[in-house]
Design an enzyme around this catalytic site. Sequence first.
Site, PDB file in Angstrom:
ATOM      1  N   CYS A   4      84.582 -44.046  34.814  1.00 38.16           N
ATOM      2  CA  CYS A   4      83.821 -44.572  35.948  1.00 38.16           C
ATOM      3  C   CYS A   4      82.766 -43.546  36.375  1.00 38.16           C
ATOM      4  O   CYS A   4      83.070 -42.385  36.651  1.00 38.16           O
ATOM      5  CB  CYS A   4      84.764 -44.873  37.102  1.00 38.16           C
ATOM      6  SG  CYS A   4      83.897 -45.221  38.628  1.00 38.16           S
ATOM      7  N   CYS A   7      83.390 -42.013  39.813  1.00 40.75           N
ATOM      8  CA  CYS A   7      84.491 -41.044  39.760  1.00 40.75           C
ATOM      9  C   CYS A   7      83.994 -39.739  39.136  1.00 40.75           C
ATOM     10  O   CYS A   7      84.357 -38.648  39.585  1.00 40.75           O
ATOM     11  CB  CYS A   7      85.663 -41.592  38.959  1.00 40.75           C
ATOM     12  SG  CYS A   7      86.670 -42.806  39.847  1.00 40.75           S
ATOM     13  N   ASP A  30      70.939 -42.528  46.052  1.00 38.98           N
ATOM     14  CA  ASP A  30      70.849 -43.453  44.916  1.00 38.98           C
ATOM     15  C   ASP A  30      69.784 -42.937  43.947  1.00 38.98           C
ATOM     16  O   ASP A  30      68.712 -42.483  44.356  1.00 38.98           O
ATOM     17  CB  ASP A  30      70.488 -44.862  45.411  1.00 38.98           C
ATOM     18  CG  ASP A  30      70.755 -45.915  44.350  1.00 38.98           C
ATOM     19  OD1 ASP A  30      71.678 -46.723  44.535  1.00 38.98           O
ATOM     20  OD2 ASP A  30      70.038 -45.912  43.312  1.00 38.98           O
ATOM     21  N   HIS A  46      89.370 -44.431  43.443  1.00 41.27           N
ATOM     22  CA  HIS A  46      88.737 -45.501  42.671  1.00 41.27           C
ATOM     23  C   HIS A  46      89.243 -46.866  43.128  1.00 41.27           C
ATOM     24  O   HIS A  46      90.366 -47.248  42.830  1.00 41.27           O
ATOM     25  CB  HIS A  46      88.989 -45.323  41.173  1.00 41.27           C
ATOM     26  CG  HIS A  46      88.319 -46.387  40.356  1.00 41.27           C
ATOM     27  ND1 HIS A  46      87.015 -46.277  39.918  1.00 41.27           N
ATOM     28  CD2 HIS A  46      88.760 -47.598  39.935  1.00 41.27           C
ATOM     29  CE1 HIS A  46      86.700 -47.376  39.260  1.00 41.27           C
ATOM     30  NE2 HIS A  46      87.742 -48.195  39.247  1.00 41.27           N
ATOM     31  N   ASN A  86      77.365 -54.829  47.424  1.00 39.34           N
ATOM     32  CA  ASN A  86      77.357 -55.845  46.371  1.00 39.34           C
ATOM     33  C   ASN A  86      78.768 -55.958  45.807  1.00 39.34           C
ATOM     34  O   ASN A  86      79.410 -54.944  45.517  1.00 39.34           O
ATOM     35  CB  ASN A  86      76.380 -55.448  45.264  1.00 39.34           C
ATOM     36  CG  ASN A  86      74.949 -55.437  45.753  1.00 39.34           C
ATOM     37  OD1 ASN A  86      74.543 -56.281  46.551  1.00 39.34           O
ATOM     38  ND2 ASN A  86      74.172 -54.469  45.297  1.00 39.34           N
ATOM     39  N   GLY A  92      76.120 -59.263  42.280  1.00 38.12           N
ATOM     40  CA  GLY A  92      75.209 -58.386  41.542  1.00 38.12           C
ATOM     41  C   GLY A  92      75.696 -56.952  41.445  1.00 38.12           C
ATOM     42  O   GLY A  92      74.898 -56.034  41.248  1.00 38.12           O
ATOM     43  N   HIS A  97      82.865 -49.342  41.215  1.00 36.73           N
ATOM     44  CA  HIS A  97      83.584 -48.409  42.100  1.00 36.73           C
ATOM     45  C   HIS A  97      82.955 -48.679  43.465  1.00 36.73           C
ATOM     46  O   HIS A  97      81.731 -48.535  43.625  1.00 36.73           O
ATOM     47  CB  HIS A  97      83.354 -46.968  41.632  1.00 36.73           C
ATOM     48  CG  HIS A  97      84.008 -45.910  42.478  1.00 36.73           C
ATOM     49  ND1 HIS A  97      84.780 -44.898  41.947  1.00 36.73           N
ATOM     50  CD2 HIS A  97      83.965 -45.679  43.813  1.00 36.73           C
ATOM     51  CE1 HIS A  97      85.200 -44.107  42.922  1.00 36.73           C
ATOM     52  NE2 HIS A  97      84.695 -44.557  44.075  1.00 36.73           N
ATOM     53  N   HIS A  99      81.107 -49.114  46.714  1.00 36.23           N
ATOM     54  CA  HIS A  99      80.077 -48.278  47.345  1.00 36.23           C
ATOM     55  C   HIS A  99      79.323 -49.088  48.378  1.00 36.23           C
ATOM     56  O   HIS A  99      79.079 -50.274  48.195  1.00 36.23           O
ATOM     57  CB  HIS A  99      79.126 -47.687  46.307  1.00 36.23           C
ATOM     58  CG  HIS A  99      78.519 -48.685  45.373  1.00 36.23           C
ATOM     59  ND1 HIS A  99      79.203 -49.208  44.297  1.00 36.23           N
ATOM     60  CD2 HIS A  99      77.305 -49.278  45.358  1.00 36.23           C
ATOM     61  CE1 HIS A  99      78.429 -50.062  43.656  1.00 36.23           C
ATOM     62  NE2 HIS A  99      77.273 -50.137  44.286  1.00 36.23           N
ATOM     63  N   HIS A 101      75.716 -49.295  50.073  1.00 36.62           N
ATOM     64  CA  HIS A 101      74.331 -48.820  50.086  1.00 36.62           C
ATOM     65  C   HIS A 101      73.893 -48.668  51.539  1.00 36.62           C
ATOM     66  O   HIS A 101      74.133 -49.573  52.364  1.00 36.62           O
ATOM     67  CB  HIS A 101      73.390 -49.859  49.464  1.00 36.62           C
ATOM     68  CG  HIS A 101      73.592 -50.106  48.003  1.00 36.62           C
ATOM     69  ND1 HIS A 101      72.739 -49.602  47.035  1.00 36.62           N
ATOM     70  CD2 HIS A 101      74.524 -50.830  47.323  1.00 36.62           C
ATOM     71  CE1 HIS A 101      73.134 -50.007  45.847  1.00 36.62           C
ATOM     72  NE2 HIS A 101      74.218 -50.754  45.989  1.00 36.62           N
TER      73      HIS A 101
HETATM   74  P1  AMP Z   1      75.298 -52.004  42.632  1.00 34.71           P
HETATM   75  O1  AMP Z   1      74.417 -53.065  42.062  1.00 34.71           O
HETATM   76  O2  AMP Z   1      75.573 -52.226  44.094  1.00 34.71           O
HETATM   77  O3  AMP Z   1      76.554 -51.790  41.825  1.00 34.71           O
HETATM   78  O4  AMP Z   1      74.431 -50.683  42.596  1.00 34.71           O
HETATM   79  C1  AMP Z   1      74.737 -49.551  41.872  1.00 34.71           C
HETATM   80  C2  AMP Z   1      73.764 -48.489  42.321  1.00 34.71           C
HETATM   81  O5  AMP Z   1      74.161 -47.256  41.746  1.00 34.71           O
HETATM   82  C3  AMP Z   1      72.315 -48.737  41.899  1.00 34.71           C
HETATM   83  O6  AMP Z   1      71.486 -48.786  43.058  1.00 34.71           O
HETATM   84  C4  AMP Z   1      71.993 -47.541  41.008  1.00 34.71           C
HETATM   85  O7  AMP Z   1      70.671 -47.077  41.165  1.00 34.71           O
HETATM   86  C5  AMP Z   1      73.010 -46.502  41.482  1.00 34.71           C
HETATM   87  N1  AMP Z   1      73.355 -45.499  40.505  1.00 34.71           N
HETATM   88  C6  AMP Z   1      73.749 -45.695  39.225  1.00 34.71           C
HETATM   89  N2  AMP Z   1      73.986 -44.518  38.622  1.00 34.71           N
HETATM   90  C7  AMP Z   1      73.751 -43.549  39.548  1.00 34.71           C
HETATM   91  C8  AMP Z   1      73.829 -42.128  39.533  1.00 34.71           C
HETATM   92  N3  AMP Z   1      74.194 -41.441  38.443  1.00 34.71           N
HETATM   93  N4  AMP Z   1      73.490 -41.449  40.660  1.00 34.71           N
HETATM   94  C9  AMP Z   1      73.110 -42.122  41.760  1.00 34.71           C
HETATM   95  N5  AMP Z   1      73.042 -43.474  41.845  1.00 34.71           N
HETATM   96  C10 AMP Z   1      73.351 -44.174  40.746  1.00 34.71           C
HETATM   97 ZN    ZN Z   2      85.616 -44.824  40.057  1.00 38.53          ZN
END
Ligand code: AMP
Ligand code: ZN
Length: 116
Positions: A4, A7, A30, A46, A86, A92, A97, A99, A101
Amino acid sequence: MDNCIFCKIARREIPSHRIYEDEDILAFNDIHPVAPVHFLLIPKLHIESLADIQECHQALIGKMLLLAPKLAKEQGCDDGFRTIINTGRVGGQEVFHLHFHVIGGRERLPGMIHYG
Ligand code: AMP
Ligand code: ZN
């Protein structure tokens, strides 16, 4: 979870720009910001998505929600911000994991989703 990405960020195996960390929670910018302020709040535990939270996560989720406005203000959002979670395929979600935004900046953000 071994593979992940969030993680791995929590374990410092992948670099991130951290803006907050404690024993339970991490916040980092992000990688593809959609506004001047765009950070993610994650539990270090997780949990795949909001659809997977359980009663035992109540304090953790509450702590994350309480942190969101504090961190948003610290990042310069003094006139509001948007919080997005999301969830699953329809929501989407790309990283499985949980999160939150947190998105903001100086300008008013575009409106919510509109269906034609
Ligand atoms: P979601 O569609 O809500 O799952 O969004 C996942 C978010 O994670 C997206 O806005 C990506 O730009 C962000 N993301 C993916 N990889 C990384 C990373 N290594 N560091 C920071 N943000 C990330
Ligand atoms: Zn995770």
